[in-house]
Design an enzyme around this catalytic site. Structure first.
Site, PDB file in Angstrom:
ATOM      1  CE  LYS A 112      -2.223  -1.034   3.836  1.00 15.98           C
ATOM      2  NZ  LYS A 112      -1.712  -2.394   4.103  1.00 15.98           N
ATOM      3  CG  ASN A 135      -2.396   2.780   7.356  1.00 13.97           C
ATOM      4  OD1 ASN A 135      -2.742   2.902   8.529  1.00 13.97           O
ATOM      5  ND2 ASN A 135      -1.685   1.747   6.930  1.00 13.97           N
ATOM      6  CG  HIS A 180      -4.379  -6.990  10.532  1.00 14.03           C
ATOM      7  ND1 HIS A 180      -3.452  -6.474  11.415  1.00 14.03           N
ATOM      8  CD2 HIS A 180      -4.179  -6.367   9.337  1.00 14.03           C
ATOM      9  CE1 HIS A 180      -2.722  -5.565  10.780  1.00 14.03           C
ATOM     10  NE2 HIS A 180      -3.134  -5.491   9.521  1.00 14.03           N
TER      11      HIS A 180
END
Length: 438
Positions: A112, A135, A180
Site C-alpha cells: 500500500k 494510513n 490481522h
C-alpha cells in the site's frame, strides 16, 4: 452535526478528529484506555475526558462514536452500542462527509505505502497538486485544509471497517492474504469483506486479477474495472530468459531489470501504479521514468550495511507471512540468508512459512520476541533469541562472504517495539553499533 459525540482513542487519528470538530465549534467527549495517551497535552481542559478504561455509560449514552482504527469494532461495549442504534464511524467516514476533492484510494495486505508514494511522485511530476494521507502521510481530516486536485489515500482494513459512503474516483486493491486474524474472529473472508468496502462508491475499480480475493463481489455497469497481475489482466509481467518485462495487453513496454525496483512484488506494484496513471492520462514517458528510478522506502528491503561481502537488509515493514515470502523469493539466489523472524503473529498461519523454509537449504532462522517458541515448534531448525540484539550478536560471528542478513519478521512489532518503524530503526542502530564499536 448537533449530536452527543464521543471520540475513542487519542492517538494521531483521535487528536485529528478532536481538532477537526473543535474548529467547527463542536465539543465532543474523548476517551482512551491508556492513563497517559501520547497526545494528552493537546486536549483542551474544557473537553470532557476519560482515561484508563472504556467508560460504559459514556459509550451507551452517545449519539455518535468516532473510533480510532486501532480499536476493534468487535469490542463488546461497541457491539452493545451498535445494537442500541448508536452510529459508529471512523475518521475516513467523517472525512467523506465533508470532502469535495477527488480521491484515489489504495488498499491491500502488502504494498500500500509503496504504491501510494509512487502514484504521488508521478502525479506531482505531471504537475498535479496532490496530498497523501490516511494510513500514511497526513490524517485524512487534516487534508481538508488543503486545496488540491486529488487526495491520495492509503487505507487499511481497520479504517475500512467503519466507512459507509466514501466517494472514490479510483479504488485499488493490490492483494489480499492472511493478516490481522486476531482482529477478525471469522477469518480471512471477514478481513476480505472489509477490504472490499473500498469499491462500494468508487467510479473505477483496479484489482489484482491473479488474486481472487481482490475481485469485487458484484460487477456494476456504471463502474469501470481494470485488471493487473503477474499472469492475468490488462497490465501483466512477461518473463524472457533472465529479463522481466512490464506489458500492457501483451505489449512489452519496460524491462524491470533495467530499473531500480527490487523484487517481483514491486514489479506488481508498478503494474497497479501504471494502471492508475493511465486512467489519469499521464504520459507513459513520465510514469515509466518515475517507476524506473523509484527506490524502496525505508524498512522495505532496505540495504543498510555492506561489509566483507555481507549484506544487511532491513525489511521491518514485513508484518505478515506473504511479505516475508516475497523478500525470501527475491533473495533466493544468495549463498546463505540469515533470517530474523518474530514478534506478535496476529493469529496468522505461520505454518505456511514453514512449508517455504523447508524447501530451502540456505536459510538460517533466528526467532525473537513473544512468538519465538511458537516458531521453534513449527520449525525446529530455528535458533531462539530473546531480542534482535541477541540475534545480531550471534549471527555476526557466523556470516561469510556472499551472505545476507535479513530482518523480515512476518509478525507485528507490538510485543517489543512501538511499531515497525521503531523495530527497523533499532535494527539499523544495532547493525551500525556492532560494525563500528566505540
Amino acid at each position: 452535526m448537533n449530536k452527543k459525540i464521543l471520540i475513542i482513542g487519542l492517538g494521531l487519528t483521535g487528536i485529528s478528529c478532536l481538532n477537526f470538530l473543535l474548529k467547527k465549534n463542536i465539543i465532543p467527549s474523548v476517551m482512551d484506555i491508556s492513563n497517559y495517551p501520547k497526545f494528552i497535552k493537546k486536549i483542551p481542559s474544557y473537553v470532557p475526558c476519560h482515561l484508563g478504561y472504556f467508560k460504559k455509560d459514556w459509550i451507551l449514552n452517545s449519539q455518535l462514536i468516532i473510533l480510532s482504527p486501532g480499536i476493534s469494532i468487535f469490542n463488546n461495549l461497541l457491539l452493545e452500542a451498535k445494537k442500541k442504534g448508536i452510529e459508529i464511524i471512523g475518521d475516513i467516514e467523517l472525512f467523506a462527509r465533508y470532502n469535495k476533492t477527488p480521491v484515489i484510494a489504495i488498499t491491500g495486505t502488502n504494498g500500500k505505502s509503496t504504491v501510494t508514494n509512487m502514484i504521488g511522485k508521478i502525479m506531482k511530476k505531471n504537475n498535479f497538486n496532490v496530498s497523501i494521507g490516511g494510513n500514511i502521510g497526513y490524517p485524512v481530516l487534516d487534508l481538508l485544509s488543503f486545496v488540491r486536485d486529488f487526495y491520495i489515500l492509503e487505507i487499511s482494513s481497520f479504517q475500512l471497517e467503519t466507512i459507509k459512503k466514501l466517494d472514490v474516483y479510483i479504488a485499488v486493491i493490490l492483494n489480499i492474504s492472511e493478516d490481522h486474524m486476531d482482529r477478525y474472529p471469522l477469518g480471512i473472508q471477514q478481513y476480505r469483506n472489509f477490504k472490499l468496502h473500498i469499491y462500494k462508491h468508487a467510479s473505477i475499480c483496479i484489482y489484482n486479477a491473479d488474486n481472487i480475493l481482490c475481485y469485487p463481489k458484484y460487477f456494476k455497469k456504471k463502474k469501470k474495472y481494470i485488471t493487473f497481475g503477474e499472469f492475468s489482466g490488462k497490465y501483466t509481467l512477461c518473463y524472457n530468459k533472465k529479463d522481466v518485462y512490464l506489458q500492457i495487453n501483451h505489449q512489452k513496454i519496460l524491462n524491470f531489470n533495467k530499473t531500480k525496483l527490487i523484487g517481483i512484488h514491486n514489479y506488481l506494484n508498478a503494474l497497479a501504479v501504471l494502471a492508475v496513471t493511465d486512467v489519469l492520462k499521464i504520459s507513459k514517458k513520465i510514469s515509466l521514468q518515475q517507476i524506473s528510478n523509484y527506490l524502496n522506502m525505508d524498512h522495505i528491503l532496505q540495504i543498510i550495511h555492506i561489509e566483507n561481502g555481507v549484506t544487511w537488509i532491513n525489511d521491518s515493514k514485513s508484518t505478515n507471512i506473504s511479505s516475508t515470502k516475497a523478500a525470501l523469493k527475491y533473495l533466493h539466489k544468495k549463498k546463505r540468508i540469515w533470517l530474523l523472524l518474530g514478534g506478535y503473529d496476529k493469529n496468522c498461519k505461520l505454518y505456511l512459512l514453514k512449508k517455504y523454509l523447508q524447501k530451502k537449504n540456505n536459510i538460517n532462522v533466528y526467532c525473537f520476541g513473544v512468538l519465538r517458541k511458537k516458531i521453534l515448534s513449527i520449525y525446529p531448525k530455528a535458533k531462539i533469541v530473546k531480542t534482535i540484539h541477541q540475534g545480531i550478536e550471534q549471527i555476526i560471528k557466523l556470516v561469510e562472504y556472499g551472505d545476507v542478513v535479513l530482518l523480515s519478521p512476518a509478525c507485528s512489532s507490538i510485543d517489543q517495539f512501538k511499531n515497525f518503524k521503531h523495530r527497523g530503526q533499532e535494527f539499523v542502530r544495532l547493525v551500525k553499533k556492532f560494525h563500528n564499536p566505540k
